[in-house]
Design a protein around this motif. Structure first.
Motif, PDB file in Angstrom:
ATOM      1  N   ASP A   1      -3.849   1.264 -26.693  1.00 53.87           N
ATOM      2  CA  ASP A   1      -4.243   0.124 -25.862  1.00 53.87           C
ATOM      3  C   ASP A   1      -3.150  -0.297 -24.886  1.00 53.87           C
ATOM      4  OD1 ASP A   1      -6.603   0.121 -27.244  1.00 53.87           O
ATOM      5  OD2 ASP A   1      -5.930  -1.369 -28.716  1.00 53.87           O
ATOM      6  N   LEU A   2      -2.031   0.404 -24.924  1.00 55.91           N
ATOM      7  CA  LEU A   2      -0.895  -0.014 -24.108  1.00 55.91           C
ATOM      8  C   LEU A   2      -1.218   0.120 -22.618  1.00 55.91           C
ATOM      9  CD1 LEU A   2       2.118  -0.858 -24.491  1.00 55.91           C
ATOM     10  CD2 LEU A   2       2.712   1.539 -24.171  1.00 55.91           C
ATOM     11  N   LYS A   3      -0.931  -0.941 -21.886  1.00 56.70           N
ATOM     12  CA  LYS A   3      -1.091  -0.890 -20.425  1.00 56.70           C
ATOM     13  C   LYS A   3       0.245  -1.195 -19.777  1.00 56.70           C
ATOM     14  CE  LYS A   3      -5.927  -1.667 -19.469  1.00 56.70           C
ATOM     15  NZ  LYS A   3      -6.396  -2.057 -20.828  1.00 56.70           N
ATOM     16  N   PHE A   4       0.511  -0.485 -18.720  1.00 57.84           N
ATOM     17  CA  PHE A   4       1.767  -0.649 -18.003  1.00 57.84           C
ATOM     18  C   PHE A   4       1.764  -1.987 -17.260  1.00 57.84           C
ATOM     19  CE2 PHE A   4       4.027   0.239 -13.886  1.00 57.84           C
ATOM     20  CZ  PHE A   4       5.301   0.222 -14.405  1.00 57.84           C
ATOM     21  N   THR A   5       2.721  -2.848 -17.582  1.00 57.10           N
ATOM     22  CA  THR A   5       2.746  -4.181 -16.966  1.00 57.10           C
ATOM     23  C   THR A   5       4.122  -4.544 -16.422  1.00 57.10           C
ATOM     24  OG1 THR A   5       3.265  -5.225 -19.098  1.00 57.10           O
ATOM     25  CG2 THR A   5       0.924  -5.047 -18.505  1.00 57.10           C
ATOM     26  N   CYS A   6       4.961  -3.553 -16.168  1.00 60.06           N
ATOM     27  CA  CYS A   6       6.334  -3.853 -15.733  1.00 60.06           C
ATOM     28  C   CYS A   6       6.399  -4.174 -14.243  1.00 60.06           C
ATOM     29  CB  CYS A   6       7.246  -2.662 -16.014  1.00 60.06           C
ATOM     30  SG  CYS A   6       7.493  -2.308 -17.759  1.00 60.06           S
ATOM     31  N   ASP A   7       7.494  -4.839 -13.878  1.00 62.12           N
ATOM     32  CA  ASP A   7       7.918  -4.927 -12.479  1.00 62.12           C
ATOM     33  C   ASP A   7       8.846  -3.744 -12.201  1.00 62.12           C
ATOM     34  OD1 ASP A   7       6.615  -7.339 -12.406  1.00 62.12           O
ATOM     35  OD2 ASP A   7       8.443  -8.556 -12.261  1.00 62.12           O
ATOM     36  N   VAL A   8       8.663  -3.119 -11.067  1.00 65.23           N
ATOM     37  CA  VAL A   8       9.562  -2.034 -10.663  1.00 65.23           C
ATOM     38  C   VAL A   8      10.043  -2.313  -9.250  1.00 65.23           C
ATOM     39  CG1 VAL A   8       9.794   0.456 -10.235  1.00 65.23           C
ATOM     40  CG2 VAL A   8       8.316  -0.359 -12.097  1.00 65.23           C
ATOM     41  N   ASP A   9      11.342  -2.262  -9.063  1.00 68.15           N
ATOM     42  CA  ASP A   9      11.933  -2.298  -7.729  1.00 68.15           C
ATOM     43  C   ASP A   9      12.660  -0.981  -7.531  1.00 68.15           C
ATOM     44  OD1 ASP A   9      11.805  -5.203  -8.772  1.00 68.15           O
ATOM     45  OD2 ASP A   9      11.981  -5.405  -6.598  1.00 68.15           O
ATOM     46  N   ALA A  10      12.620  -0.467  -6.307  1.00 65.78           N
ATOM     47  CA  ALA A  10      13.206   0.865  -6.093  1.00 65.78           C
ATOM     48  C   ALA A  10      13.745   1.001  -4.680  1.00 65.78           C
ATOM     49  CB  ALA A  10      12.155   1.946  -6.341  1.00 65.78           C
ATOM     50  N   VAL A  11      14.673   1.918  -4.541  1.00 65.69           N
ATOM     51  CA  VAL A  11      15.190   2.299  -3.222  1.00 65.69           C
ATOM     52  C   VAL A  11      14.189   3.284  -2.611  1.00 65.69           C
ATOM     53  CG1 VAL A  11      17.075   3.465  -2.024  1.00 65.69           C
ATOM     54  CG2 VAL A  11      17.568   1.994  -3.988  1.00 65.69           C
ATOM     55  N   PRO A  12      13.691   3.041  -1.404  1.00 66.02           N
ATOM     56  CA  PRO A  12      12.709   3.953  -0.807  1.00 66.02           C
ATOM     57  C   PRO A  12      13.232   5.378  -0.706  1.00 66.02           C
ATOM     58  CG  PRO A  12      12.823   1.908   0.453  1.00 66.02           C
ATOM     59  CD  PRO A  12      13.953   1.865  -0.541  1.00 66.02           C
ATOM     60  N   GLU A  13      12.322   6.329  -0.855  1.00 59.97           N
ATOM     61  CA  GLU A  13      12.704   7.735  -0.715  1.00 59.97           C
ATOM     62  C   GLU A  13      13.294   7.981   0.667  1.00 59.97           C
ATOM     63  OE1 GLU A  13      10.520  10.913  -3.180  1.00 59.97           O
ATOM     64  OE2 GLU A  13       8.941   9.815  -2.140  1.00 59.97           O
ATOM     65  N   GLY A  14      14.383   8.704   0.679  1.00 56.40           N
ATOM     66  CA  GLY A  14      15.029   9.057   1.937  1.00 56.40           C
ATOM     67  C   GLY A  14      16.232   8.201   2.280  1.00 56.40           C
TER      68      GLY A  14
ATOM     69  N   ARG B   1      21.061  -5.362   4.598  1.00 59.80           N
ATOM     70  CA  ARG B   1      19.706  -5.230   4.063  1.00 59.80           C
ATOM     71  C   ARG B   1      19.804  -4.953   2.572  1.00 59.80           C
ATOM     72  NH1 ARG B   1      17.741   0.496   4.284  1.00 59.80           N
ATOM     73  NH2 ARG B   1      19.509   1.765   4.982  1.00 59.80           N
ATOM     74  N   GLU B   2      18.726  -5.276   1.867  1.00 61.77           N
ATOM     75  CA  GLU B   2      18.725  -5.087   0.418  1.00 61.77           C
ATOM     76  C   GLU B   2      17.978  -3.792   0.121  1.00 61.77           C
ATOM     77  OE1 GLU B   2      20.532  -7.828  -0.990  1.00 61.77           O
ATOM     78  OE2 GLU B   2      19.038  -9.439  -1.183  1.00 61.77           O
ATOM     79  N   LEU B   3      18.596  -2.918  -0.666  1.00 65.79           N
ATOM     80  CA  LEU B   3      18.027  -1.576  -0.843  1.00 65.79           C
ATOM     81  C   LEU B   3      16.827  -1.538  -1.783  1.00 65.79           C
ATOM     82  CD1 LEU B   3      21.046   0.896  -0.896  1.00 65.79           C
ATOM     83  CD2 LEU B   3      19.826  -0.097   1.029  1.00 65.79           C
ATOM     84  N   LEU B   4      16.857  -2.353  -2.835  1.00 62.54           N
ATOM     85  CA  LEU B   4      15.746  -2.300  -3.798  1.00 62.54           C
ATOM     86  C   LEU B   4      14.597  -3.152  -3.284  1.00 62.54           C
ATOM     87  CD1 LEU B   4      17.872  -2.685  -7.048  1.00 62.54           C
ATOM     88  CD2 LEU B   4      16.439  -0.712  -6.515  1.00 62.54           C
ATOM     89  N   VAL B   5      13.429  -2.541  -3.188  1.00 62.32           N
ATOM     90  CA  VAL B   5      12.244  -3.266  -2.713  1.00 62.32           C
ATOM     91  C   VAL B   5      11.185  -3.249  -3.820  1.00 62.32           C
ATOM     92  CG1 VAL B   5      12.725  -2.643  -0.320  1.00 62.32           C
ATOM     93  CG2 VAL B   5      11.186  -1.216  -1.675  1.00 62.32           C
ATOM     94  N   PRO B   6      10.319  -4.273  -3.840  1.00 63.25           N
ATOM     95  CA  PRO B   6       9.295  -4.330  -4.908  1.00 63.25           C
ATOM     96  C   PRO B   6       8.295  -3.184  -4.793  1.00 63.25           C
ATOM     97  CG  PRO B   6       9.583  -6.470  -3.856  1.00 63.25           C
ATOM     98  CD  PRO B   6      10.317  -5.469  -3.003  1.00 63.25           C
ATOM     99  N   VAL B   7       8.051  -2.519  -5.917  1.00 64.24           N
ATOM    100  CA  VAL B   7       7.080  -1.412  -5.950  1.00 64.24           C
ATOM    101  C   VAL B   7       5.902  -1.765  -6.866  1.00 64.24           C
ATOM    102  CG1 VAL B   7       6.747   1.042  -6.435  1.00 64.24           C
ATOM    103  CG2 VAL B   7       8.953   0.221  -5.575  1.00 64.24           C
ATOM    104  N   PHE B   8       6.206  -2.312  -8.040  1.00 63.65           N
ATOM    105  CA  PHE B   8       5.163  -2.798  -8.953  1.00 63.65           C
ATOM    106  C   PHE B   8       5.487  -4.246  -9.320  1.00 63.65           C
ATOM    107  CE2 PHE B   8       4.860   1.769  -9.769  1.00 63.65           C
ATOM    108  CZ  PHE B   8       3.499   1.980  -9.924  1.00 63.65           C
ATOM    109  N   ARG B   9       4.449  -5.045  -9.450  1.00 60.88           N
ATOM    110  CA  ARG B   9       4.582  -6.373 -10.046  1.00 60.88           C
ATOM    111  C   ARG B   9       3.559  -6.478 -11.160  1.00 60.88           C
ATOM    112  NH1 ARG B   9       8.776  -6.141  -8.568  1.00 60.88           N
ATOM    113  NH2 ARG B   9      10.022  -7.454  -7.201  1.00 60.88           N
TER     114      ARG B   9
END
Lengths: 496, 496
Positions: free
Chosen positions: B102-115, B425-433
């Motif tokens: 029943d596990l569902k992914f509910t994390c926040d993920v911030d990441a540096v864009p590819e490139g 500029r800030e490198l980590l941008v929101p990817v998942f909330r």
């Protein structure tokens, strides 16, 4: 072992796991009416990896799976039909795509069984069949056999360093080259001598034993190490290995001992502790003393941290008290030589009248890179104990002379006659005949056991890591002479 | 770009692409009631690969695909339910398997864009969410990001060596580490700067340009080179590149010229010739002279044979006349450093009362391997031209002081104040909330263009291959001081 270890993993057809030029050549052969001309290719490497004295043949079971499932799907053909040349016209005409759609694999394949020790220039696979088909197989076969052979060889070396009684755990997935870079590595590592893997998908798909402990983050999630170890022991009372180096290694061992005492009071025993940093020789001796003094001589010491065969050898020489070697990055990527340079070379073509063979050769400025013509077999001569003495490559399409002489392909002055009646076995065995499989594949565990017997049968001088003795691999003299003539005929003879 | 570049490739669920210990820890957290405690992990590497001055962040699109499709299938759970501990009892009880189902992914993920160009210690991903979930992601995220970043960086270096105008073709599939070792490498090579790949499946699945010529076996299948080239030109009159080194390279060029003349008479032009062995500097100059003298100055010279950035630099310095660089083994396996040592470290945990944070640290004998606590962001300060000047790691969970000072994490005496008002500029941008994707991913071609802009924005001293200048990456002073306190608190203070 899963019967479809690779194709079952992938959703689409795997016919496009190839270089574009295999398809452009296929089209060219088809256009020239040469698609069915019978051809023979050999897949081999020139030098054993890791500056070692031998390699362990591997990848055949994956290659068989790929070959048995080789079909161009509608998706594949639609993609190929959409490719455009520089003028914007389709690269492949519809008639050729229709030919690919109906293509059925009909080649003969002979191969060295997985787990056999092999040497430079020896064909691991021999493909005989219609030119277009045999050419199309090149890339995928190389990808599978190069990588599996590379990692199985690395694992065999690590087993050699660890000795027969220590445990070797492979846990390199996180540093592997993609998901099936990791998956294939786990398979080959087990084949070559690892006892288990941390890679759960590899466990599921290949039936490998899976093993694991906990990470530093587990310890960091609790107020202190004793609480962390206690909680882990509650989850796995008979299967706990505690990672002791999150803060201070020997303090970690002391905390592990405190928890192990409580476990023992409840009739459970701690399985092991793991060291993942620092001076493994020093720390393992210190940990062993602490554990033994506390009455925990059954607790195994697991070590990890960029281990490979030379480091394991050195640690053993330093008196490290390590029972279980956790190897990751260095094994699954074959870090110090990340690719095996296997090649796939055309060696024979049916003559135009269909009755005989033209044997073909690829020249090179370096004699070692010049290919070997013929329809080759590898004959391994054995001594009275059944140990390998020398290997002979010969052309099965011409009669063998009565008196056999082996010639070093790179040094014509190094020759050795074959003792008449010397026992031998032939390494290449039939796998497919006209596209139908004729070989029952052994289980992965059986191939793994073969590796250990094969490596043990080699002279220690061939097995050693530093400047190993070169195991003799010769061309049968008439093949050697034929190859020399072919080189002279093909190479321009410029005046000096 | 295919929207499901990875999961669509694989038939089964990919939830088991993980190390067993992630699952044993997950069970332990669940048993302790800690599964939902909020945690923060960072994924980062400590040193740029290839002794280089920078790396190119890559793998995010694959990670997003994996995360969006993360589910434990019935097959997965059945396999896990069948695992046994040393006493023969199930490793995981049914109640825990039901929890996983029943596990569902509910994390926040911030990441540096590819490139984006990145440096040691900078989080490429930050995962914030329930401890059990965030832990479970470790292995797959590392596998994807480590390898993609490694290969994209290698490709960017090869592009740097080749210069902006030369073509770079990747054709390493046969030496790659498994099928998706090769597939992932083709993707990352294109992202990092290659123009096309020979890997047809990569072309299909990632929309990459595919390119190819023919092999030595093509030439060997005909009576001589001219016949072989003529036949190939019939198949691809406007898209032919002839491999000229099967027998003798410069003779091969002469044969190519003869065929190119006949092609021109029929209003077609030869595209190129390919050199695959020998002294590429000498042979390319000789080939260029022959081609130009015959009026074929449009024919490109393609070279291959274990090329990588240092060899390309050297060949250019030697005056090689090569227009197109075919790179294989060295690129797709990152041969001289086959793995990026990325790690995934716990850095913060919600306090038991849920109102604040405990920041966590993993110690090591080496300061460079000690983790960085906090909920980190990377702020990149820019000069007036928008070029990077220095990066600052800071803890977003505590207020920033007014006066900002960067401290070298490995040398407390190296500090630089931040100019007030300096652009950044800030490198980590929101990817998942909370498990929902909030970022639109760029196309692969857009990310590829970003790599070129990003690398060009770096000082040449940082980009050079030999002893590159160290780009400044500092900890914000209050973070540095906090980390130092945490180390002192966690490390036993033994009397001297």
């Amino acid at each position: 072992m899963n019967l479809a270890p690779l194709s079952g993993l992938y959703a689409p057809s795997l016919a496009l796991v190839t270089d574009l030029y295999q398809l452009t050549m296929a089209y060219g052969y088809w256009q020239q009416g040469l698609q069915d001309r019978e051809a023979v290719f050999h897949l081999y490497f020139r030098k054993a990896p890791f500056q070692g004295g031998y390699a362990v043949a591997a990848g055949l079971a994956l290659a068989v799976d790929w070959l048995e499932n080789l079909r161009f799907s509608d998706d594949d053909l639609a993609y190929l039909g959409g490719l455009r040349g520089s003028k914007g016209t389709p690269l492949f005409p519809p008639e050729f795509l229709a030919y690919l759609r109906d293509l059925k694999f009909t080649c003969d394949v002979d191969a060295v069984p997985e787990g056999t020790v092999v040497f430079g220039n020896e064909p691991l696979l021999r493909i005989q069949g219609p030119l277009l088909q045999a050419q199309l197989l090149e890339t995928a076969l190389l990808t599978l056999v190069n990588f599996q052979t590379l990692i199985a060889t690395k694992a065999a070396r690590i087993r050699e360093a660890a000795g027969p009684d220590d445990q070797i755990l492979e846990f390199g997935l996180r540093r592997a080259q993609g998901f099936d870079g990791g998956l294939g590595a786990s398979r080959a590592a087990y084949l070559g001598g690892a006892d288990a893997t941390s890679n759960v998908l590899a466990g599921q798909r290949y039936g490998l034993p899976v093993r694991g402990t906990h990470a530093h983050s587990w310890v960091m999630s609790f107020a202190d190490e004793e609480q962390a170890f206690t909680a882990y022991a509650q989850a796995f009372p008979d299967d706990s290995v505690f990672l002791v180096d999150t803060y201070d290694t020997l303090d970690g061992v002391r905390h592990a001992i405190e928890v192990a005492k409580k476990m023992r009071a409840q009739s459970h025993e701690l399985g092991g502790i793991r060291l993942d940093s620092g001076d493994l020789a020093y720390l393992s001796r210190g940990a062993r003393e602490l554990l033994d003094a506390a009455g925990f001589d059954q607790v195994r010491i697991v070590a990890s941290n960029d281990l490979e065969e030379n480091l394991i050898t050195s640690l053993k020489q330093q008196g490290a008290r390590i029972d279980t070697w956790g190897v990751g990055t260095q094994l699954v990527t074959a870090y110090n030589q990340a690719a095996l340079g296997g090649v796939y070379k055309l060696a024979a073509l049916r003559t135009a009248d269909g009755t005989g063979w033209d044997f073909t050769i690829k020249l090179s400025e370096q004699l070692a890179k010049t290919s070997i013509p013929g329809i080759l077999q590898v004959r391994r001569y054995l001594d009275e104990q059944g140990h390998p003495r020398a290997d002979m490559l010969y052309n099965t399409a011409v009669p063998l002379p009565e008196r056999l002489v082996l010639v070093d392909p790179n040094d014509a002055t190094r020759r050795r006659p074959v003792r008449p009646g010397a026992p031998f076995r032939e390494l290449l065995v039939p796998v497919f005949r006209q596209g139908r499989r004729v070989l029952d594949l052994p289980t992965l565990a059986e191939s793994r056991a073969l590796v250990q017997r094969e490596v043990a049968s080699l002279d220690p001088a061939v097995r050693r890591f530093l400047n190993p003795h070169t195991y003799p691999v010769g061309l049968e003299l008439s093949l050697y002479d034929y190859r020399t003539q072919l080189i002279l005929a093909k190479r321009p003879q410029r005046p000096a």
